[in-house]
Design an enzyme around this catalytic site. Structure first.
Site, mmCIF file in Angstrom:
data_model
loop_
_atom_site.group_PDB
_atom_site.id
_atom_site.type_symbol
_atom_site.label_atom_id
_atom_site.label_comp_id
_atom_site.label_asym_id
_atom_site.label_seq_id
_atom_site.Cartn_x
_atom_site.Cartn_y
_atom_site.Cartn_z
ATOM 1 N N SER A 1 -26.726 78.192 15.173
ATOM 2 C CA SER A 1 -26.746 77.833 16.667
ATOM 3 C C SER A 1 -27.942 77.193 17.233
ATOM 4 O O SER A 1 -28.015 77.114 18.511
ATOM 5 C CB SER A 1 -26.145 79.014 17.536
ATOM 6 O OG SER A 1 -26.858 80.168 17.200
ATOM 7 N N THR B 1 -28.431 81.017 21.685
ATOM 8 C CA THR B 1 -29.405 80.307 22.023
ATOM 9 C C THR B 1 -30.693 80.840 21.855
ATOM 10 O O THR B 1 -30.935 81.968 22.288
ATOM 11 C CB THR B 1 -29.355 79.861 23.505
ATOM 12 O OG1 THR B 1 -28.103 79.080 23.624
ATOM 13 C CG2 THR B 1 -30.452 78.893 24.143
ATOM 14 N N THR C 1 -30.955 75.092 21.714
ATOM 15 C CA THR C 1 -29.534 75.283 20.961
ATOM 16 C C THR C 1 -28.857 74.172 20.457
ATOM 17 O O THR C 1 -28.935 72.807 20.991
ATOM 18 C CB THR C 1 -28.547 75.984 22.269
ATOM 19 O OG1 THR C 1 -27.531 76.851 21.636
ATOM 20 C CG2 THR C 1 -28.301 74.994 23.340
ATOM 21 N N ARG D 1 -20.379 67.464 25.388
ATOM 22 C CA ARG D 1 -20.379 68.728 26.194
ATOM 23 C C ARG D 1 -21.857 69.089 26.297
ATOM 24 O O ARG D 1 -22.758 69.240 25.161
ATOM 25 C CB ARG D 1 -19.680 69.768 25.413
ATOM 26 C CG ARG D 1 -19.916 71.143 26.293
ATOM 27 C CD ARG D 1 -20.918 72.089 25.649
ATOM 28 N NE ARG D 1 -20.577 73.354 26.196
ATOM 29 C CZ ARG D 1 -21.793 74.268 25.969
ATOM 30 N NH1 ARG D 1 -22.684 73.939 25.382
ATOM 31 N NH2 ARG D 1 -21.475 75.445 26.450
ATOM 32 N N THR E 1 -28.946 83.116 27.652
ATOM 33 C CA THR E 1 -28.070 82.861 26.418
ATOM 34 C C THR E 1 -26.757 83.322 26.690
ATOM 35 O O THR E 1 -26.587 84.032 27.542
ATOM 36 C CB THR E 1 -28.795 83.499 25.130
ATOM 37 O OG1 THR E 1 -28.081 83.332 23.921
ATOM 38 C CG2 THR E 1 -29.028 85.196 25.333
ATOM 39 N N GLY E 2 -26.038 82.742 26.033
ATOM 40 C CA GLY E 2 -24.609 82.982 26.217
ATOM 41 C C GLY E 2 -23.787 81.738 26.359
ATOM 42 O O GLY E 2 -24.069 80.671 26.167
HETATM 43 N N1 GLY Z 1 -26.107 78.947 26.039
HETATM 44 C C1 GLY Z 1 -25.706 77.734 25.352
HETATM 45 C C2 GLY Z 1 -24.724 76.825 25.524
HETATM 46 O O1 GLY Z 1 -23.695 77.315 26.051
HETATM 47 O O2 GLY Z 1 -24.845 75.724 25.096
#
Ligand code: GLY
Length: 334
Positions: free
Chosen positions: A86, A184, A202, A212, A235-236
């Protein structure tokens, strides 16, 4: 000013208001650590893969490197780790089978920032974000422009579409499965001279729609640094962080007196109070302040984060703010 008593009162209110089908922990069940160290540099980062990143950042500072060097080289460790699906070179592709990377960096002194999004074919987006900050009049470059800038700056072109990532993408495409979880790296540094720095990198949601962009390259979303107060990162699920300027909120709560841990928890709970999904948001924050206090909090069972300073390097567990395992997919679409 948010005193500790007021923080608990507000949290209690939040807990009562976040139903959405799962029980949040009562304030009495939440064990706060409110950790603090006088050692410098203090470095914290998301997830267990933050530990080698922190250790690299620590070594950089000890050998005379700057706070920005520490952020870039520390995060660079995660970006080069092919076992990490990731971040950076090991990141999973988007729905079209192409790896697109996001990153940002902030320097407390001068309140400077740089950011790249949707960057293709460059292994170290955090280093490109730094270059945007240092060599342009802009904060953020995206897509083909970001890539051209990186190439013009001499960053090597790298084929990020590894065989392993392509195989996973083909499997996903055959099944048209759900998005996978992603982790991330956000890394924050408090330097010996009191200055603060942070970065975030990330590959975002695996199999995301091409183009996106999540919270990680968004200043105030995935990262925020205020040299007078502290630094925070996320993060998330980016969609659930960026709609609420999550990291900015954490720093703003610290400005008004919350400890880093309290500020992370209150930000999660504020968002959960407001969001139709309640606590089931897949969001996690970590923070440190100018006094050397640090902490983290997240939904569900929380998350692991790494802490390092001279003589210490460990993975700790954040505050956990509900009693369920929240889903890893989310955003504002049901
Ligand atoms: N937190 C990283 C993302 O949603 O791209």
């Amino acid at each position: 000013m948010i005193t500790r008593r007021r923080f608990i009162a507000q949290t209690g209110l939040a807990l009562a208001a976040t139903g959405a089908g799962c029980r949040t922990r009562s304030t009495l069940e939440v064990k706060t650590m409110n950790a603090r160290t006088r050692e410098r540099p203090l470095i914290i980062s998301t997830w267990p893969f933050g530990k080698p990143a922190n250790e690299r950042a620590l070594a950089v500072v000890r050998s005379g490197g700057s706070g920005l060097d520490a952020v870039v080289e520390g995060i660079g460790v995660a970006e080069s780790d092919l076992s990490n699906n990731s971040v950076g070179a090991g990141g999973l592709p988007n729905a079209a089978g192409v790896v697109q990377l996001d990153a940002c960096i902030m320097a407390g002194p001068g309140h400077r920032a740089g950011s790249v999004a949707g960057l293709e074919g460059i292994e170290h987006p955090i280093a490109v974000a730094r270059r945007v900050m240092e060599k342009t009049r802009h904060v953020m470059l995206v897509g083909a422009g970001a890539r051209q800038f990186a190439l013009d700056e001499g960053f090597p072109e790298t084929d990020l579409n590894t065989e392993a990532a392509q195989a996973k993408w083909r499997e996903w495409k055959a099944k048209q499965g759900e998005a996978e979880g992603h982790d991330t790296i956000t890394l924050l540094v408090l330097m010996p001279d009191g200055n603060l720095f942070g970065g975030c990198s990330t590959s975002g949601l695996a199999y995301k729609l091409p183009g996106r962009v999540g919270d990680s390259p968004i200043i105030g979303g995935g990262l925020y640094v205020d040299n007078d107060v502290g630094a925070a990162g996320a993060t998330g699920i980016g969609e659930n962080v960026m709609r609420y300027c999550g990291s900015f909120q954490v720093v703003d709560l610290m400005r008004r007196g919350a400890t880093p841990e309290e500020a992370c928890a209150e930000t999660v709970l504020r968002i959960a109070r407001k969001d139709p999904k309640g606590i089931d948001l897949g969001i996690y924050f970590l923070a440190l302040d100018t006094k050397g206090r640090y902490g983290a909090a997240g939904v569900g069972k929380g998350f692991d984060y790494a802490v390092a300073y001279p003589g210490y390097s460990e993975v700790l567990h954040s505050l956990a703010l509900s009693d369920t395992n929240v889903k890893v997919v989310g955003g504002h679409v049901e």
